[in-house]
Enzyme design. Sequence first.
Site, PDB file in Angstrom:
ATOM      1  N   GLU A 166      -4.530   7.367  -5.000  1.00 14.46           N
ATOM      2  CA  GLU A 166      -4.590   6.694  -6.303  1.00 14.46           C
ATOM      3  C   GLU A 166      -5.783   7.198  -7.102  1.00 14.46           C
ATOM      4  O   GLU A 166      -6.890   7.234  -6.557  1.00 14.46           O
ATOM      5  CB  GLU A 166      -4.681   5.179  -6.103  1.00 14.46           C
ATOM      6  CG  GLU A 166      -3.392   4.625  -5.484  1.00 14.46           C
ATOM      7  CD  GLU A 166      -3.377   3.110  -5.325  1.00 14.46           C
ATOM      8  OE1 GLU A 166      -4.385   2.457  -5.656  1.00 14.46           O
ATOM      9  OE2 GLU A 166      -2.351   2.594  -4.879  1.00 14.46           O
ATOM     10  N   ARG A 189       0.857  -1.186   0.000  1.00 14.57           N
ATOM     11  CA  ARG A 189       0.000   0.000   0.000  1.00 14.57           C
ATOM     12  C   ARG A 189       0.892   1.235   0.000  1.00 14.57           C
ATOM     13  O   ARG A 189       1.905   1.278   0.727  1.00 14.57           O
ATOM     14  CB  ARG A 189      -0.899   0.037   1.250  1.00 14.57           C
ATOM     15  CG  ARG A 189      -2.115  -0.861   1.153  1.00 14.57           C
ATOM     16  CD  ARG A 189      -3.068  -0.397   0.044  1.00 14.57           C
ATOM     17  NE  ARG A 189      -4.218  -1.269  -0.101  1.00 14.57           N
ATOM     18  CZ  ARG A 189      -4.299  -2.288  -0.955  1.00 14.57           C
ATOM     19  NH1 ARG A 189      -3.267  -2.576  -1.745  1.00 14.57           N
ATOM     20  NH2 ARG A 189      -5.400  -2.999  -1.051  1.00 14.57           N
ATOM     21  N   HIS A 232      -1.271   0.228  -9.764  1.00 15.73           N
ATOM     22  CA  HIS A 232      -1.916  -0.762  -8.881  1.00 15.73           C
ATOM     23  C   HIS A 232      -2.361  -2.000  -9.677  1.00 15.73           C
ATOM     24  O   HIS A 232      -3.548  -2.345  -9.727  1.00 15.73           O
ATOM     25  CB  HIS A 232      -3.105  -0.129  -8.153  1.00 15.73           C
ATOM     26  CG  HIS A 232      -3.462  -0.845  -6.888  1.00 15.73           C
ATOM     27  ND1 HIS A 232      -3.956  -0.193  -5.791  1.00 15.73           N
ATOM     28  CD2 HIS A 232      -3.393  -2.164  -6.529  1.00 15.73           C
ATOM     29  CE1 HIS A 232      -4.184  -1.072  -4.819  1.00 15.73           C
ATOM     30  NE2 HIS A 232      -3.845  -2.278  -5.255  1.00 15.73           N
TER      31      HIS A 232
HETATM   32  N1  LIG Z   1      -0.682  -4.344  -5.332  1.00 14.75           N
HETATM   33  C1  LIG Z   1      -1.699  -5.171  -5.299  1.00 14.75           C
HETATM   34  O1  LIG Z   1      -2.485  -5.227  -6.224  1.00 14.75           O
HETATM   35  C2  LIG Z   1      -1.865  -6.076  -4.131  1.00 14.75           C
HETATM   36  C3  LIG Z   1      -2.385  -7.377  -4.305  1.00 14.75           C
HETATM   37  C4  LIG Z   1      -2.534  -8.185  -3.185  1.00 14.75           C
HETATM   38  C5  LIG Z   1      -2.187  -7.714  -1.938  1.00 14.75           C
HETATM   39  N2  LIG Z   1      -1.732  -6.445  -1.812  1.00 14.75           N
HETATM   40  C6  LIG Z   1      -1.343  -5.917  -0.510  1.00 14.75           C
HETATM   41  O2  LIG Z   1      -0.232  -6.659  -0.049  1.00 14.75           O
HETATM   42  C7  LIG Z   1      -0.212  -6.680   1.353  1.00 14.75           C
HETATM   43  C8  LIG Z   1      -0.030  -8.100   1.840  1.00 14.75           C
HETATM   44  O3  LIG Z   1      -1.085  -8.930   1.425  1.00 14.75           O
HETATM   45  P1  LIG Z   1      -1.155 -10.431   1.948  1.00 14.75           P
HETATM   46  O4  LIG Z   1      -2.251 -11.082   1.198  1.00 14.75           O
HETATM   47  O5  LIG Z   1       0.182 -11.044   1.921  1.00 14.75           O
HETATM   48  O6  LIG Z   1      -1.608 -10.174   3.437  1.00 14.75           O
HETATM   49  P2  LIG Z   1      -1.296 -11.072   4.695  1.00 14.75           P
HETATM   50  O7  LIG Z   1      -2.218 -10.644   5.729  1.00 14.75           O
HETATM   51  O8  LIG Z   1      -1.258 -12.510   4.297  1.00 14.75           O
HETATM   52  O9  LIG Z   1       0.189 -10.646   5.109  1.00 14.75           O
HETATM   53  C9  LIG Z   1       0.493  -9.454   5.737  1.00 14.75           C
HETATM   54  C10 LIG Z   1       1.618  -9.733   6.694  1.00 14.75           C
HETATM   55  O10 LIG Z   1       2.082  -8.495   7.208  1.00 14.75           O
HETATM   56  C11 LIG Z   1       2.438  -8.713   8.540  1.00 14.75           C
HETATM   57  N3  LIG Z   1       2.540  -7.473   9.280  1.00 14.75           N
HETATM   58  C12 LIG Z   1       1.560  -6.808   9.953  1.00 14.75           C
HETATM   59  N4  LIG Z   1       2.080  -5.719  10.534  1.00 14.75           N
HETATM   60  C13 LIG Z   1       3.396  -5.699  10.224  1.00 14.75           C
HETATM   61  C14 LIG Z   1       4.451  -4.818  10.533  1.00 14.75           C
HETATM   62  N5  LIG Z   1       4.257  -3.742  11.286  1.00 14.75           N
HETATM   63  N6  LIG Z   1       5.671  -5.100  10.040  1.00 14.75           N
HETATM   64  C15 LIG Z   1       5.877  -6.195   9.284  1.00 14.75           C
HETATM   65  N7  LIG Z   1       4.913  -7.067   8.959  1.00 14.75           N
HETATM   66  C16 LIG Z   1       3.683  -6.819   9.423  1.00 14.75           C
HETATM   67  C17 LIG Z   1       1.398  -9.652   9.055  1.00 14.75           C
HETATM   68  O11 LIG Z   1       1.847 -10.335  10.195  1.00 14.75           O
HETATM   69  C18 LIG Z   1       1.193 -10.575   7.885  1.00 14.75           C
HETATM   70  O12 LIG Z   1       2.035 -11.726   7.994  1.00 14.75           O
HETATM   71  C19 LIG Z   1      -1.520  -6.016   1.782  1.00 14.75           C
HETATM   72  O13 LIG Z   1      -1.260  -4.666   2.041  1.00 14.75           O
HETATM   73  C20 LIG Z   1      -2.372  -6.107   0.556  1.00 14.75           C
HETATM   74  O14 LIG Z   1      -3.346  -5.115   0.537  1.00 14.75           O
HETATM   75  C21 LIG Z   1      -1.555  -5.622  -2.875  1.00 14.75           C
HETATM   76  O1  LIG Z   2      -5.377  -5.595  -1.746  1.00 17.05           O
HETATM   77  C1  LIG Z   2      -5.539  -6.116  -2.830  1.00 17.05           C
HETATM   78  O2  LIG Z   2      -6.146  -7.175  -3.005  1.00 17.05           O
HETATM   79  C2  LIG Z   2      -4.910  -5.481  -4.011  1.00 17.05           C
HETATM   80  O3  LIG Z   2      -4.421  -4.244  -3.693  1.00 17.05           O
HETATM   81  C3  LIG Z   2      -5.757  -5.497  -5.226  1.00 17.05           C
HETATM   82  O4  LIG Z   2      -6.550  -4.365  -5.336  1.00 17.05           O
HETATM   83  P1  LIG Z   2      -7.538  -4.232  -6.564  1.00 17.05           P
HETATM   84  O5  LIG Z   2      -8.617  -5.214  -6.359  1.00 17.05           O
HETATM   85  O6  LIG Z   2      -8.028  -2.831  -6.527  1.00 17.05           O
HETATM   86  O7  LIG Z   2      -6.753  -4.553  -7.788  1.00 17.05           O
END
Ligand SMILES: NC(=O)c1ccc[n+]([C@@H]2O[C@H](COP(=O)([O-])OP(=O)(O)OC[C@H]3O[C@@H](n4cnc5c(N)ncnc54)[C@H](O)[C@@H]3O)[C@@H](O)[C@H]2O)c1
Ligand SMILES: O=C(O)[C@H](O)COP(=O)(O)O
Length: 598
Positions: free
Chosen positions: A315, A286, A334
């Site tokens: 965004e 994020r 994104h």
């Molecule tokens: N760019 C995209 O399109 C996209 C897609 C999927 C996920 N994401 C983002 O990626 C991130 C991770 O997703 P995920 O599915 O792996 O989630 P998840 O919940 O499986 O993993 C997140 C991890 O972060 C850890 N965490 C929490 N606080 C923390 C801190 N202060 N320092 C270090 N680690 C910490 C948690 O313990 C957990 O293991 C989320 O922010 C999600 O929104 C973005």
């Molecule tokens: O947190 C997520 O799952 C990702 O950031 C994906 O976001 P989006 O659905 O807007 O592509």
Amino acid sequence: MATSASQTLRSPFLRNPALSLSSKPSLSAFSVTPASRRRAPPRLVVVLSAANLDAKPTVLVSEKLGEPGINLLKQFANVDCSYNLSPEELCTKISLCDALIVRSGTKVTREVFESSGGRLKVVGRAGVGIDNVDLAAATEFGCLVVNAPTANTVAAAEHGIALLTAMARNVAQADASVKAGKWERNKYVGVSLVGKTLAVMGFGKVGSEVARRAKGLGMHVIAHDPYAPADRARAIGVELVSFDEALATSDFISLHMPLTPATAKVLNDDTFAKMKKGVRIVNVARGGVIDEDALVRALDAGIVAQAALDVFTVEPPPQGNKLVLHERVTATPHLGASTMEAQEGVAVEIAEAVVGALKGELAATAVNAPMVPAEVLTELKPYVVLAEKLGRLAVQLVAGGSGVKTVKVSYASARAPDDLDTRLLRAMITKGLIEPISSVFVNLVNADFTAKQRGLRITEERTILDGSPENPLDSIQVQIANVESKFASAISESGEIKVEGRVKDGVPHLTKVGSFEVDVSLEGSIILCRQVDQPGMIGQVGSILGEENVNVSFMSVGRIAPRKQAVMAIGVDDQPSKQSLKRIGDVQAIEEFVFLKL
Ligand SMILES: NC(=O)c1ccc[n+]([C@@H]2O[C@H](COP(=O)([O-])OP(=O)(O)OC[C@H]3O[C@@H](n4cnc5c(N)ncnc54)[C@H](O)[C@@H]3O)[C@@H](O)[C@H]2O)c1
Ligand SMILES: O=C(O)[C@H](O)COP(=O)(O)O
């Protein structure tokens, strides 16, 4: 009282079943049990029973969702796909919707919940991050938030790796240069990944997949995650380190934590200052976890050599944003979750979760309610029904005017304390306690919040029984302290209103009222009478009800001793008229009685 809840909480038992006699081992009680009632366990319709299942619910989809998900939704609901709504338009539409499905582009604010007028029951986030949903407001309004936490994990990890490799080899900049007619081979000399240290910040689903892939590229991978188990990291050859160590030792840092108050701007001037000079940063988590102005300064100061960013604080980022335009920054809009496969998967995952939630099933991906594993849920189903009904009974026994403030719930079980999750049961007892005396709709989402708001203190205690832990619970007891009862016999020796129940053959039963043991199946409604134990009582009451064609489903008498005081519990399928109830009250041996709706 929230009538919608009681309407949809019906269990699918047969009405007017043939009665069969079953003798009970206890001398103090006997029962008449409809055979058909012993068959099916009650259906669990606990969480969102406000959705009117007679009419098709309406689901608003406010951002592009994969076709398979839309098709799935259409089988159950009216689906309104309205993309690019302004916040005002969203607030206007939402009052006509039972569920809302969003991705990261829709801000589901407190105003959205307020504008829904209580109709919005589920928000489905088609993805992982729920930082665009006001969870506190959702919980207060009893709106379940579910997400689709697994289907885009690989896509996000692959995008992280794509950004890592593209950044290291200047792919985006070199591509733009070639397209501009240049051939700058010396300018775009990159850095190698093999042997370099990558710090994965946030070792969850995406982080661990990134780590796995980076190891395949020959990188030395460390991770920082205060909540990740060390053995999970060790299993893929990753060492968990402190935050400072991760900063100080890495050549590359890849961010994979959620945006929370604790992680907001976790990379800032101070933390950039602790990094190795020339570090490279990837962010597919994020935008808000980085102080973007500080990143620009760190890039300009040469602390950060390059950054590859898929996400931004705002965004889309405003035009002319310095970070986006920075020569050593690679930016994507994104796109982490944007693969065909992930979008199909996410769409199906969220559609199933939303439809399930609208049907009243417990969601496995609930964000603001306890997630109860399916096998635990199956086992707990009849106890969940029992819990709510005991709450309903207990509160109806309170004499008008005496406020319910202190409730003690005791669970007797042969299971070890950590082998019994009582959050669901507590929520249902709360629902049972509050709904009959208020207009508040209580569900698993808002139960604790609603109890707290009403000054209702519910304490729980466990009695560990010897014996087989085959069943999760032996009995549940609900006691209300510091109140008077409209049925004095419901007050126990210790002065509280007390009701206790058990599950028998999958069916919840009331087994104790005050100090009296009874045994009545908790369906329909119940009449409790205290009388002097004597022959003919059941017949007298039974014929008053029979004259009015009120079907008696269950009867039981609990007594202190023969010919002494007894409590008779009568289960009825239909509501007796006031006159019949009065006639029951007029039976000479009956000292007090109460009619309780379940
Ligand atoms: N760019 C995209 O399109 C996209 C897609 C999927 C996920 N994401 C983002 O990626 C991130 C991770 O997703 P995920 O599915 O792996 O989630 P998840 O919940 O499986 O993993 C997140 C991890 O972060 C850890 N965490 C929490 N606080 C923390 C801190 N202060 N320092 C270090 N680690 C910490 C948690 O313990 C957990 O293991 C989320 O922010 C999600 O929104 C973005
Ligand atoms: O947190 C997520 O799952 C990702 O950031 C994906 O976001 P989006 O659905 O807007 O592509």
